[in-house]
Design a protein around this motif. Structure first.
Motif, PDB file in Angstrom:
ATOM      1  N   ASN A  57       4.318   3.757   5.870  1.00 54.98           N
ATOM      2  CA  ASN A  57       5.067   4.258   4.716  1.00 54.98           C
ATOM      3  C   ASN A  57       4.213   5.130   3.807  1.00 54.98           C
ATOM      4  O   ASN A  57       4.523   5.315   2.642  1.00 54.98           O
ATOM      5  CB  ASN A  57       5.768   3.126   3.950  1.00 54.98           C
ATOM      6  N   MET A  59       1.399   4.794   2.347  1.00 53.32           N
ATOM      7  CA  MET A  59       0.679   4.274   1.197  1.00 53.32           C
ATOM      8  C   MET A  59      -0.789   4.685   1.282  1.00 53.32           C
ATOM      9  O   MET A  59      -1.547   4.482   0.343  1.00 53.32           O
ATOM     10  CB  MET A  59       0.774   2.740   1.134  1.00 53.32           C
ATOM     11  N   TYR A  86       8.310  10.094  -1.243  1.00 52.82           N
ATOM     12  CA  TYR A  86       9.079   9.053  -1.935  1.00 52.82           C
ATOM     13  C   TYR A  86      10.385   8.761  -1.191  1.00 52.82           C
ATOM     14  O   TYR A  86      10.818   7.617  -1.111  1.00 52.82           O
ATOM     15  CB  TYR A  86       9.364   9.468  -3.373  1.00 52.82           C
ATOM     16  N   ARG A  89       9.524   6.575   1.772  1.00 53.35           N
ATOM     17  CA  ARG A  89       9.288   5.185   1.405  1.00 53.35           C
ATOM     18  C   ARG A  89      10.589   4.462   1.077  1.00 53.35           C
ATOM     19  O   ARG A  89      10.699   3.257   1.292  1.00 53.35           O
ATOM     20  CB  ARG A  89       8.364   5.120   0.191  1.00 53.35           C
ATOM     21  N   PHE A  96       5.156  -7.776   0.916  1.00 51.24           N
ATOM     22  CA  PHE A  96       3.707  -7.999   0.932  1.00 51.24           C
ATOM     23  C   PHE A  96       3.381  -9.475   1.154  1.00 51.24           C
ATOM     24  O   PHE A  96       4.227 -10.344   0.960  1.00 51.24           O
ATOM     25  CB  PHE A  96       3.098  -7.530  -0.386  1.00 51.24           C
ATOM     26  N   VAL A 100       5.632 -10.566  -4.971  1.00 53.60           N
ATOM     27  CA  VAL A 100       5.492  -9.742  -6.166  1.00 53.60           C
ATOM     28  C   VAL A 100       6.835  -9.697  -6.874  1.00 53.60           C
ATOM     29  O   VAL A 100       7.691  -8.885  -6.570  1.00 53.60           O
ATOM     30  CB  VAL A 100       5.053  -8.304  -5.821  1.00 53.60           C
ATOM     31  N   LEU A 102       8.416  -8.425  -9.853  1.00 51.77           N
ATOM     32  CA  LEU A 102       8.069  -7.482 -10.919  1.00 51.77           C
ATOM     33  C   LEU A 102       8.422  -8.107 -12.272  1.00 51.77           C
ATOM     34  O   LEU A 102       9.342  -8.922 -12.353  1.00 51.77           O
ATOM     35  CB  LEU A 102       8.836  -6.177 -10.729  1.00 51.77           C
ATOM     36  N   LEU A 116      16.847   3.762  -8.928  1.00 50.50           N
ATOM     37  CA  LEU A 116      15.992   4.905  -8.626  1.00 50.50           C
ATOM     38  C   LEU A 116      16.738   5.882  -7.728  1.00 50.50           C
ATOM     39  O   LEU A 116      16.555   7.085  -7.818  1.00 50.50           O
ATOM     40  CB  LEU A 116      14.707   4.453  -7.932  1.00 50.50           C
ATOM     41  N   ARG A 165      14.707  -7.406  -2.833  1.00 49.90           N
ATOM     42  CA  ARG A 165      14.411  -6.092  -3.387  1.00 49.90           C
ATOM     43  C   ARG A 165      14.237  -5.066  -2.277  1.00 49.90           C
ATOM     44  O   ARG A 165      14.710  -3.940  -2.366  1.00 49.90           O
ATOM     45  CB  ARG A 165      13.149  -6.178  -4.245  1.00 49.90           C
ATOM     46  N   GLN A 169      17.012  -1.513  -0.991  1.00 51.21           N
ATOM     47  CA  GLN A 169      16.753  -0.109  -0.661  1.00 51.21           C
ATOM     48  C   GLN A 169      17.632   0.355   0.485  1.00 51.21           C
ATOM     49  O   GLN A 169      17.629   1.530   0.813  1.00 51.21           O
ATOM     50  CB  GLN A 169      15.289   0.079  -0.217  1.00 51.21           C
TER      51      GLN A 169
ATOM     52  N   ARG B 265      -0.628  -4.934  -7.923  1.00 54.83           N
ATOM     53  CA  ARG B 265       0.410  -5.245  -6.924  1.00 54.83           C
ATOM     54  C   ARG B 265       1.796  -4.847  -7.432  1.00 54.83           C
ATOM     55  O   ARG B 265       2.677  -4.544  -6.659  1.00 54.83           O
ATOM     56  CB  ARG B 265       0.351  -6.717  -6.517  1.00 54.83           C
ATOM     57  N   TYR B 266       1.975  -4.832  -8.781  1.00 53.33           N
ATOM     58  CA  TYR B 266       3.250  -4.349  -9.326  1.00 53.33           C
ATOM     59  C   TYR B 266       3.439  -2.874  -8.992  1.00 53.33           C
ATOM     60  O   TYR B 266       4.501  -2.437  -8.574  1.00 53.33           O
ATOM     61  CB  TYR B 266       3.292  -4.507 -10.849  1.00 53.33           C
ATOM     62  N   GLU B 268       1.931  -1.175  -6.577  1.00 56.44           N
ATOM     63  CA  GLU B 268       2.095  -0.998  -5.137  1.00 56.44           C
ATOM     64  C   GLU B 268       3.522  -1.325  -4.700  1.00 56.44           C
ATOM     65  O   GLU B 268       4.123  -0.603  -3.910  1.00 56.44           O
ATOM     66  CB  GLU B 268       1.115  -1.901  -4.382  1.00 56.44           C
ATOM     67  N   ALA B 269       4.046  -2.441  -5.262  1.00 57.49           N
ATOM     68  CA  ALA B 269       5.393  -2.852  -4.870  1.00 57.49           C
ATOM     69  C   ALA B 269       6.407  -1.776  -5.233  1.00 57.49           C
ATOM     70  O   ALA B 269       7.292  -1.447  -4.441  1.00 57.49           O
ATOM     71  CB  ALA B 269       5.747  -4.163  -5.544  1.00 57.49           C
ATOM     72  N   ALA B 270       6.258  -1.220  -6.433  1.00 53.75           N
ATOM     73  CA  ALA B 270       7.214  -0.206  -6.861  1.00 53.75           C
ATOM     74  C   ALA B 270       7.034   1.080  -6.061  1.00 53.75           C
ATOM     75  O   ALA B 270       8.009   1.724  -5.668  1.00 53.75           O
ATOM     76  CB  ALA B 270       7.056   0.076  -8.352  1.00 53.75           C
ATOM     77  N   GLU B 271       5.765   1.422  -5.782  1.00 51.40           N
ATOM     78  CA  GLU B 271       5.511   2.633  -4.988  1.00 51.40           C
ATOM     79  C   GLU B 271       6.090   2.496  -3.589  1.00 51.40           C
ATOM     80  O   GLU B 271       6.658   3.434  -3.040  1.00 51.40           O
ATOM     81  CB  GLU B 271       4.006   2.895  -4.901  1.00 51.40           C
ATOM     82  N   ALA B 272       5.953   1.298  -3.037  1.00 51.60           N
ATOM     83  CA  ALA B 272       6.448   1.072  -1.684  1.00 51.60           C
ATOM     84  C   ALA B 272       7.962   1.241  -1.604  1.00 51.60           C
ATOM     85  O   ALA B 272       8.508   1.487  -0.537  1.00 51.60           O
ATOM     86  CB  ALA B 272       6.049  -0.317  -1.206  1.00 51.60           C
ATOM     87  N   MET B 273       8.631   1.074  -2.755  1.00 47.18           N
ATOM     88  CA  MET B 273      10.087   1.226  -2.749  1.00 47.18           C
ATOM     89  C   MET B 273      10.502   2.684  -2.838  1.00 47.18           C
ATOM     90  O   MET B 273      11.693   2.989  -2.832  1.00 47.18           O
ATOM     91  CB  MET B 273      10.689   0.491  -3.948  1.00 47.18           C
ATOM     92  N   ALA B 275       9.393   4.723  -5.443  1.00 44.97           N
ATOM     93  CA  ALA B 275       9.367   5.212  -6.817  1.00 44.97           C
ATOM     94  C   ALA B 275       8.269   6.254  -6.959  1.00 44.97           C
ATOM     95  O   ALA B 275       7.194   6.107  -6.376  1.00 44.97           O
ATOM     96  CB  ALA B 275       9.117   4.057  -7.778  1.00 44.97           C
TER      97      ALA B 275
END
Lengths: 257, 381
Positions: A57, A59, A86, A89, A96, A100, A102, A116, A165, A169, B265-266, B268-273, B275
């Motif tokens: 993805n 990263m 983006y 992704r 993970f 996490v 948020l 988003l 979450r 998506q 990690r917050y 990373e998690a958001a980037e992985a989605m 954002a």
């Protein structure tokens, strides 16, 4: 569609190598992941499993020093040609190892990705949130407190929230990286049942260090060891001892790693 | 030294390490403990000391009432057609203070006689009542005239508004500036840029306020006169900008710490989605850091509120209710700094300044306490 002789390829990885500076994390990996299968990746720590997921993805572009060589074709398009990383992704859901949640409300945790993507209608969001939480086997536990903080849930609940979450998506590909590390066995079983259902709708890559989990879930399994893809084949074959490399048998039977 | 020798020394200990011996290390340890204790407790001692001192000097002003034949009393009596010959006699008492009406009557009887006293005591007492502090006057009158010969008044309203307007404008300047800087340093800058910026921002926070005041006086002043075509460049705008620039670095430093406290990690998690960087910051990082950011803003506010030298130099120091940002004002702190040196210790003026001090102390205390409580909230959440 699933059981045809020649299943369509979701993800094609050719000659993939990953380096962190001088250190090599993954060497010359070739593999195909088919549509609507659970593709398991097993292997001891430090075998390049997480780096592999990061690359898919993209990263890697935020990890300084990470260098990727090779070609990955996702949905028929090479990753290099995805000009909007983006958008790429948002097609791929990631879970993970550590949950996490948020620091938003439970509702907002799940509604974030649709928001988003431009969903503004509250009713529509309500439907998405309920559906994703239900599919992640969390809805019954949190439906009365959707406005409390997601980061205050227990570890197992947070991990299911993370899965919800990822599902929000509406991904084509769901990647789970050792999701059961911080989850109790009962919750793990519940999530595994969810995954079995989900594979009818999406492709799943499951990285795990629990060999038995791969056996329970994966249609096909790859064995990564020290940056090499040692073996790849039907899970049935691998676990019945039908292997090409002795190391795979040793690992599966628990003789090392 | 061979291993055996080392082992032997360690086991036996150095000379003077027997059970009953107190060696130098022991005494150093004790001494350090005592020193650290004193340093730690000193903060409490100082706070209590300062509070007692300011209160002691200022509080009597708030509650005091007395009787005084002042120029104002004489003048008013004159207007009321008080007999002139009696007035001349009464002028002997001018400047005298009496704690209650009875004492004043005795003094009157001695100077103008019993008969006149009985006839006029009501009038004289009415116009000699001396209450330097009236709550309504202090907070809502704009007449700050402590040196008036006729009748000194202590209305702090214009000063309070002066401080509030300058601090308010400073926050409008400082908040976007400092948060922007914090976001850039914390989220975007990497490696050497980031380190260099952090050092520079901290250096900026250490610039003495008199330097900022000097910049306001000699650079901003002509600049504002030229740019906006106004007669005076020392005004709310000038002081607000200067104060905002002064407060911004410290706010940026604290805000950046708050952003850094948000786990990766917050992100990373958001980037992985999927954002974007901006969405990650706006939807995840800022909400997660909001308490720390609020604390940064409140500390900046406290700093702006209590700042003295820069506002003394840049506001124009004129008692005035501002109607636009181009009006000169005067700040509470600047008033104390400018006037305290010229007052007689214990006089009304002196004590009025201490009352301003009490007010400032209470407000900054409340701001800092709020900031502190907010920061505690950060650690808990």
């Amino acid at each position: 569609m699933v059981n045809t002789n020649k299943p369509s390829v979701k993800l094609k990885v050719s000659n993939l190598s990953i380096n962190y500076g001088e250190a090599s994390a993954l060497r010359d990996v070739n593999l195909d992941v088919y549509e609507n299968e659970i593709f398991g990746i097993i292997g001891p720590a430090n075998s390049g499993k997480t780096s592999f997921l990061k690359t898919i993805n993209r990263m890697d572009i935020f990890t300084p020093g990470m260098k990727v060589v090779g070609d990955i074709i996702f949905n028929g398009t090479s990753l290099d040609q995805w000009r909007n990383v983006y958008a790429l992704r948002s097609r791929i859901g990631v879970v993970f190892p550590l949950p996490v949640g948020l620091p938003l409300t439970i509702y907002e945790n799940v509604a974030l990705a649709p928001r988003l993507a431009g969903v503004k209608n509250r009713t529509e969001l309500d439907i998405i949130v309920e559906r994703c939480l239900t599919r992640a086997a969390l809805w019954d536990e949190v439906k009365d407190r959707l406005d409390s903080l997601g980061s205050m849930l227990s570890g197992g609940q947070q991990q299911r929230l993370t899965i919800a979450r990822a599902l929000s998506q509406e991904p084509d590909l769901l990647m789970l990286d050792e999701f059961s590390i911080a989850v109790d066995p009962v919750t793990t079983m519940r999530i595994e049942d969810v995954l079995k259902e989900l594979k009818h709708e999406m492709t799943i890559i499951l990285v795990t260090n629990l060999v038995q989990q791969a056996y329970r879930l994966a249609d096909r399994t790859a064995f990564f060891l020290m940056g090499d893809c040692v073996e790849m084949g039907n899970t049935e074959d691998l676990f019945s001892g039908n292997v090409q490399d002795e190391r795979t048998r040793d690992y599966i039977e628990g003789r090392f790693g | 030294m061979s291993n055996e020798r080392i082992l032997k020394t360690t086991r036996q200990g150095k000379p003077g390490q027997g059970a009953g011996d107190r060696n130098l290390d022991w005494y150093i340890d004790k001494a350090v403990q005592v020193l650290v204790l004193i340093a730690g407790i000193s903060a409490i001692v100082f706070i209590i000391g300062i509070f007692t001192f300011i209160t002691k000097e200022g509080i009597s002003f708030i509650f005091e009432s007395s009787y005084r034949i002042s120029a104002y009393t004489i003048g008013t009596l004159e207007e009321k057609e008080f007999p002139e010959e009696l007035l001349e006699e009464l002028e002997i008492l001018e400047g005298e203070t009496y704690v209650d009406a009875a004492e004043l009557i005795i003094a009157m009887e001695e100077t103008i006689g019993k008969e006149a006293t009985d006839q006029y005591k009501g009038l004289i007492i009415e116009h000699s009542v001396h209450e330097p502090f009236k709550v309504m006057d202090f907070f809502f009158s704009t007449r700050w005239k402590p040196t008036s010969e006729w009748k000194p008044t202590y209305g702090a309203f214009a000063l309070i508004i002066g401080t509030a307007s300058v601090t308010g404008l400073a926050m409008i300047v400082a908040i976007p500036f400092s948060l922007g800087a914090a976001i850039y340093i914390g989220e975007f800058a990497t490696g050497k840029t980031r380190e260099a910026l952090k050092v520079l921002v901290e250096m900026l926070a250490a610039i003495p306020s008199v330097v900022w005041g000097f910049i306001g006086l000699s650079i901003m002043n002509p600049l504002i006169i030229k740019a906006f075509d106004v007669p005076i460049g020392l005004n709310v705008l000038n002081a607000g900008v200067i104060l905002g620039l002064m407060a911004a670095p410290i706010m940026a430093t604290i805000a950046e710490d708050a952003l850094k406290a948000v786990p990766d990690r917050y992100r990373e998690a958001a980037e992985a989605m999927g954002a974007t960087r901006w969405q990650v910051i706006f939807k995840v990082v800022l909400p997660a850091a909001k308490k720390g950011l609020l604390a940064a803003i409140l500390l900046g506010l406290g700093r702006g509120f209590g700042e003295t030298m820069a506002v003394l130099m840049a506001t124009g120091h004129a008692i005035n209710l501002p109607t636009s940002i181009f009006d000169s004002v005067r700040a509470l702190t600047a008033t104390i700094a400018a006037e305290l040196g010229e007052t007689a210790v214990g006089s009304d003026h002196y004590r009025a300044l201490f009352t301003l001090g009490i007010f400032l102390f209470v407000v900054t205390f409340v701001i800092n306490l709020t900031a502190d409580l907010v920061v505690r909230g950060v650690k808990k959440g």
